[in-house]
Design a protein around this motif. Structure first.
Motif, PDB file in Angstrom:
ATOM      1  N   ILE A 116      36.315  39.648  31.966  1.00 52.17           N
ATOM      2  CA  ILE A 116      36.355  39.968  33.395  1.00 52.17           C
ATOM      3  C   ILE A 116      37.063  41.302  33.573  1.00 52.17           C
ATOM      4  O   ILE A 116      38.254  41.416  33.279  1.00 52.17           O
ATOM      5  N   PRO A 117      36.373  42.352  34.042  1.00 53.03           N
ATOM      6  CA  PRO A 117      37.039  43.634  34.278  1.00 53.03           C
ATOM      7  C   PRO A 117      38.050  43.519  35.414  1.00 53.03           C
ATOM      8  O   PRO A 117      37.816  42.818  36.409  1.00 53.03           O
ATOM      9  N   TYR A 118      39.176  44.233  35.278  1.00 51.16           N
ATOM     10  CA  TYR A 118      40.243  44.199  36.269  1.00 51.16           C
ATOM     11  C   TYR A 118      40.691  45.620  36.557  1.00 51.16           C
ATOM     12  O   TYR A 118      40.981  46.390  35.640  1.00 51.16           O
ATOM     13  N   GLY A 119      40.728  45.978  37.859  1.00 50.36           N
ATOM     14  CA  GLY A 119      41.181  47.302  38.263  1.00 50.36           C
ATOM     15  C   GLY A 119      42.584  47.258  38.839  1.00 50.36           C
ATOM     16  O   GLY A 119      43.570  47.348  38.124  1.00 50.36           O
ATOM     17  N   VAL A 120      42.683  47.091  40.171  1.00 52.85           N
ATOM     18  CA  VAL A 120      43.997  46.962  40.802  1.00 52.85           C
ATOM     19  C   VAL A 120      44.154  45.635  41.539  1.00 52.85           C
ATOM     20  O   VAL A 120      45.181  45.379  42.151  1.00 52.85           O
ATOM     21  N   GLY A 121      43.122  44.793  41.511  1.00 53.00           N
ATOM     22  CA  GLY A 121      43.241  43.458  42.090  1.00 53.00           C
ATOM     23  C   GLY A 121      43.097  43.395  43.589  1.00 53.00           C
ATOM     24  O   GLY A 121      43.570  42.454  44.211  1.00 53.00           O
ATOM     25  N   SER A 122      42.411  44.375  44.201  1.00 56.70           N
ATOM     26  CA  SER A 122      42.331  44.424  45.667  1.00 56.70           C
ATOM     27  C   SER A 122      41.047  43.821  46.222  1.00 56.70           C
ATOM     28  O   SER A 122      40.803  43.902  47.422  1.00 56.70           O
ATOM     29  N   SER A 123      40.210  43.212  45.385  1.00 58.58           N
ATOM     30  CA  SER A 123      38.952  42.661  45.880  1.00 58.58           C
ATOM     31  C   SER A 123      39.206  41.471  46.791  1.00 58.58           C
ATOM     32  O   SER A 123      40.224  40.788  46.692  1.00 58.58           O
ATOM     33  N   LEU A 165      37.345  39.039  40.567  1.00 55.04           N
ATOM     34  CA  LEU A 165      38.040  39.118  39.282  1.00 55.04           C
ATOM     35  C   LEU A 165      38.579  37.775  38.807  1.00 55.04           C
ATOM     36  O   LEU A 165      39.290  37.717  37.808  1.00 55.04           O
ATOM     37  N   LEU A 166      38.236  36.696  39.491  1.00 57.41           N
ATOM     38  CA  LEU A 166      38.761  35.386  39.112  1.00 57.41           C
ATOM     39  C   LEU A 166      38.060  34.864  37.860  1.00 57.41           C
ATOM     40  O   LEU A 166      36.838  34.945  37.728  1.00 57.41           O
ATOM     41  N   ALA A 167      38.845  34.300  36.954  1.00 56.15           N
ATOM     42  CA  ALA A 167      38.325  33.813  35.669  1.00 56.15           C
ATOM     43  C   ALA A 167      37.819  32.385  35.830  1.00 56.15           C
ATOM     44  O   ALA A 167      38.392  31.433  35.282  1.00 56.15           O
ATOM     45  N   LEU A 180      52.236  33.827  30.726  1.00 53.72           N
ATOM     46  CA  LEU A 180      51.734  33.211  31.950  1.00 53.72           C
ATOM     47  C   LEU A 180      51.841  34.160  33.140  1.00 53.72           C
ATOM     48  O   LEU A 180      50.903  34.261  33.957  1.00 53.72           O
ATOM     49  N   ALA A 181      52.961  34.882  33.285  1.00 48.40           N
ATOM     50  CA  ALA A 181      53.135  35.764  34.441  1.00 48.40           C
ATOM     51  C   ALA A 181      52.077  36.853  34.465  1.00 48.40           C
ATOM     52  O   ALA A 181      51.526  37.191  35.527  1.00 48.40           O
ATOM     53  N   VAL A 182      51.761  37.415  33.294  1.00 45.61           N
ATOM     54  CA  VAL A 182      50.735  38.459  33.216  1.00 45.61           C
ATOM     55  C   VAL A 182      49.366  37.874  33.521  1.00 45.61           C
ATOM     56  O   VAL A 182      48.566  38.467  34.267  1.00 45.61           O
ATOM     57  N   ARG A 183      49.089  36.713  32.975  1.00 47.51           N
ATOM     58  CA  ARG A 183      47.790  36.077  33.223  1.00 47.51           C
ATOM     59  C   ARG A 183      47.635  35.711  34.695  1.00 47.51           C
ATOM     60  O   ARG A 183      46.557  35.899  35.284  1.00 47.51           O
ATOM     61  N   GLU A 184      48.695  35.199  35.316  1.00 44.41           N
ATOM     62  CA  GLU A 184      48.605  34.842  36.736  1.00 44.41           C
ATOM     63  C   GLU A 184      48.390  36.075  37.610  1.00 44.41           C
ATOM     64  O   GLU A 184      47.653  36.024  38.593  1.00 44.41           O
ATOM     65  N   GLN A 185      49.035  37.185  37.262  1.00 39.05           N
ATOM     66  CA  GLN A 185      48.826  38.422  38.015  1.00 39.05           C
ATOM     67  C   GLN A 185      47.357  38.833  37.985  1.00 39.05           C
ATOM     68  O   GLN A 185      46.817  39.337  38.972  1.00 39.05           O
ATOM     69  N   HIS A 186      46.696  38.611  36.855  1.00 39.33           N
ATOM     70  CA  HIS A 186      45.294  38.997  36.697  1.00 39.33           C
ATOM     71  C   HIS A 186      44.331  37.893  37.098  1.00 39.33           C
ATOM     72  O   HIS A 186      43.111  38.061  36.949  1.00 39.33           O
ATOM     73  N   GLY A 187      44.861  36.801  37.611  1.00 38.24           N
ATOM     74  CA  GLY A 187      44.016  35.693  38.045  1.00 38.24           C
ATOM     75  C   GLY A 187      44.020  35.482  39.539  1.00 38.24           C
ATOM     76  O   GLY A 187      43.584  34.437  40.026  1.00 38.24           O
ATOM     77  N   ARG A 188      44.517  36.488  40.286  1.00 40.26           N
ATOM     78  CA  ARG A 188      44.535  36.405  41.741  1.00 40.26           C
ATOM     79  C   ARG A 188      44.022  37.703  42.336  1.00 40.26           C
ATOM     80  O   ARG A 188      44.293  38.797  41.830  1.00 40.26           O
ATOM     81  N   ASP A 189      43.257  37.605  43.409  1.00 38.99           N
ATOM     82  CA  ASP A 189      42.924  38.782  44.209  1.00 38.99           C
ATOM     83  C   ASP A 189      43.233  38.441  45.659  1.00 38.99           C
ATOM     84  O   ASP A 189      44.056  37.569  45.926  1.00 38.99           O
ATOM     85  N   GLU A 190      42.635  39.132  46.606  1.00 37.07           N
ATOM     86  CA  GLU A 190      42.930  38.892  48.016  1.00 37.07           C
ATOM     87  C   GLU A 190      42.001  37.853  48.642  1.00 37.07           C
ATOM     88  O   GLU A 190      41.970  37.699  49.857  1.00 37.07           O
ATOM     89  N   SER A 191      41.240  37.147  47.818  1.00 33.87           N
ATOM     90  CA  SER A 191      40.369  36.085  48.336  1.00 33.87           C
ATOM     91  C   SER A 191      41.198  34.819  48.584  1.00 33.87           C
ATOM     92  O   SER A 191      42.325  34.700  48.096  1.00 33.87           O
TER      93      SER A 191
END
Length: 471
Positions: free
Chosen positions: A81-88, A93-95, A36-47
């Protein structure tokens, strides 16, 4: 369109079959995570959007890895969904339909540098700072600087630009070729290292700015530039924001080849002062940089100083040493987070527009007047040398009324930009946040043409679905 306080076109997530997850685990081992922690990290950006996380995250190390994932996704009709550094900033990058997050950060090798041709080829996880560090000894640099230390694959996918765009252009002008994994898992190559080509459709430009909806970028060939002989930076304060923008317009219309021309309003200056301990005068400010020969930089700076003075600019100060320039630009790059720290517990609703340079004062002054009248805290930073600026509204997390106000103000600003023959986004991209504005700007016919391309290249709608427009 209505202010987008809710996610547009949100649909039920597509389930990821157990057989696909088993296949991913068999191939990638512990590089496939459902924690879950890894998935949540990849499920958030700056939006400002909150979305359920992806079903799994796979850390790729090669183009073959990406092709294997996409081939499986194609077989099972599962989103990737491609993921870089999550700064969008716009929800790229939201699933929104579930699926697999393809983390490209481990694909971080500079593959080839050709100093004699002024080109470099990199994997998508290479960041702009990493590239410039690795090529410093060649006497070359890559100028596109969106502020965040973004990945170059993500920058290509969103057609990023930033502080140097007024002189060096955007990613569109600086990407020569790409390696792309298509929706079927096939690997294609677009473009060459040559400076120009008339060979068929320009697939490179089609992919640059497509936000991962037409293919997954796994390699980027870029233009490089010689490090300038001389670099000098200066700051100048103004009595009001309109005077600062007027000075910028005159600088550009005079043809001064300024490298950077950044606007910070009084709120942004106050924030970076507090965050970076700068001690700048708290007034609207231009932060400028000049590149060229010693004589050329001196001439540019003298011209700009004269123009600024005529527009009411005061306290023109030089930052000639690398240390002082770095200190100023580091503070500018941290302005987004500095602004957030002024109101703890707030999130930002951030929008950017770009207009013809002659209309820049008009749109900024009108937007400032509306923001002041609303009572919401806000700040402005802008790459005003090319007519692009960002306005960030600060809203209390969970405060629906403030969020609605911020979205309404954002909508009014974007509609104003479009009416002035500008664009709804100069560099952030469409993502989730600006889909209605894309129709307003380009027209329904143009968006339908984009849908036709999407359906042809991604018939199962697995590549970053739900972004740019709905199907």
């Amino acid at each position: 369109m209505n202010a987008p306080t809710e996610l547009p076109h949100l649909v039920e997530p597509r389930p990821v079959p157990a057989a696909m997850l088993d296949a991913l685990r068999a191939r990638f081992g512990d590089r496939c995570s459902t924690a879950l922690a890894v998935r949540e990290q990849h499920g958030r950006d700056e939006s400002p959007f909150d979305v359920r996380p992806p079903d799994a995250v796979v850390f790729c190390e090669s183009t073959d890895d990406v092709a294997a994932i996409v081939s499986l996704a194609d077989r099972h009709a599962v989103p990737v969904i491609p993921y870089g550094v999550g700064s969008s900033l716009e929800g790229h990058l939201l699933a929104v339909q579930g699926g697999i997050s393809i983390d490209l950060s481990r694909m971080n090798r500079v593959l080839q540098v050709n100093p004699e041709d002024l080109t470099a080829t990199v994997e998508p996880g290479v960041t702009r700072e990493q590239l410039n560090s690795e090529i410093r000894d060649t006497g070359l640099f890559f100028p596109i600087d969106p502020g965040a230390n973004a990945s170059l694959g993500g920058m290509a996918a969103t057609r990023a630009s930033g502080t140097n765009a007024v002189r060096y252009g955007t990613m569109r002008e600086n990407v020569l070729g790409l390696t792309v994994v298509t929706a079927s898992g096939e690997v294609i190559h677009t473009g060459t290292r040559a400076k120009k080509s008339s060979a068929g459709y320009d697939l490179t430009r089609l992919m640059v700015g497509s936000e991962g909806t037409l293919g997954v970028i796994t390699g980027v060939t870029l233009k490089l530039y010689p490090l300038p002989e001389a670099v000098s930076a200066a700051i100048c304060h103004f009595k009001d924001i309109g005077s600062a923008v007027d000075a910028t317009i005159q600088i550009i219309q005079m043809g001064v080849p300024i490298a950077r021309c950044e606007l910070l309003d009084v709120n942004a200056v106050r924030a970076v002062n507090e965050h970076s301990k700068l001690g700048l005068r708290e007034a609207p400010m231009l932060l400028m940089e000049f590149h060229g020969s010693e004589a050329g930089v001196k001439e540019q700076a003298e011209t700009v100083q004269s123009i600024a003075a005529e527009a009411g600019g005061e306290n023109f100060e030089w930052a000639s040493t690398p240390e002082e320039r770095t200190r100023l630009w580091t503070a500018r790059h941290k302005a987004y987070f500095a602004g957030m720290t002024t109101h703890p517990g707030c999130r930002t609703v951030t929008t950017d527009t770009c207009v013809p340079i002659s209309r820049l004062t008009e749109i900024i002054e009108a937007s400032v007047a509306e923001a002041d009248a609303s009572g919401l805290p806000y700040y402005i930073v802008g790459h005003v040398g090319d007519g692009n600026f960002h306005l960030a509204y600060l809203v209390k997390d969970g405060d629906a009324q403030q969020r609605e106000t911020a979205e309404r103000l954002s909508m009014q600003m974007v509609h104003r930009a479009i009416a002035l023959q500008g664009t709804c986004t100069g560099e952030h991209g469409i993502g989730l946040h600006k889909q209605g504005f894309l129709v307003d700007e380009t027209g329904a016919g143009a968006v339908e043409m984009m849908r036709t391309l999407k359906r042809a290249l991604d018939p199962k709608n697995i590549l970053n679905p739900g972004k740019i427009f709905s199907l």
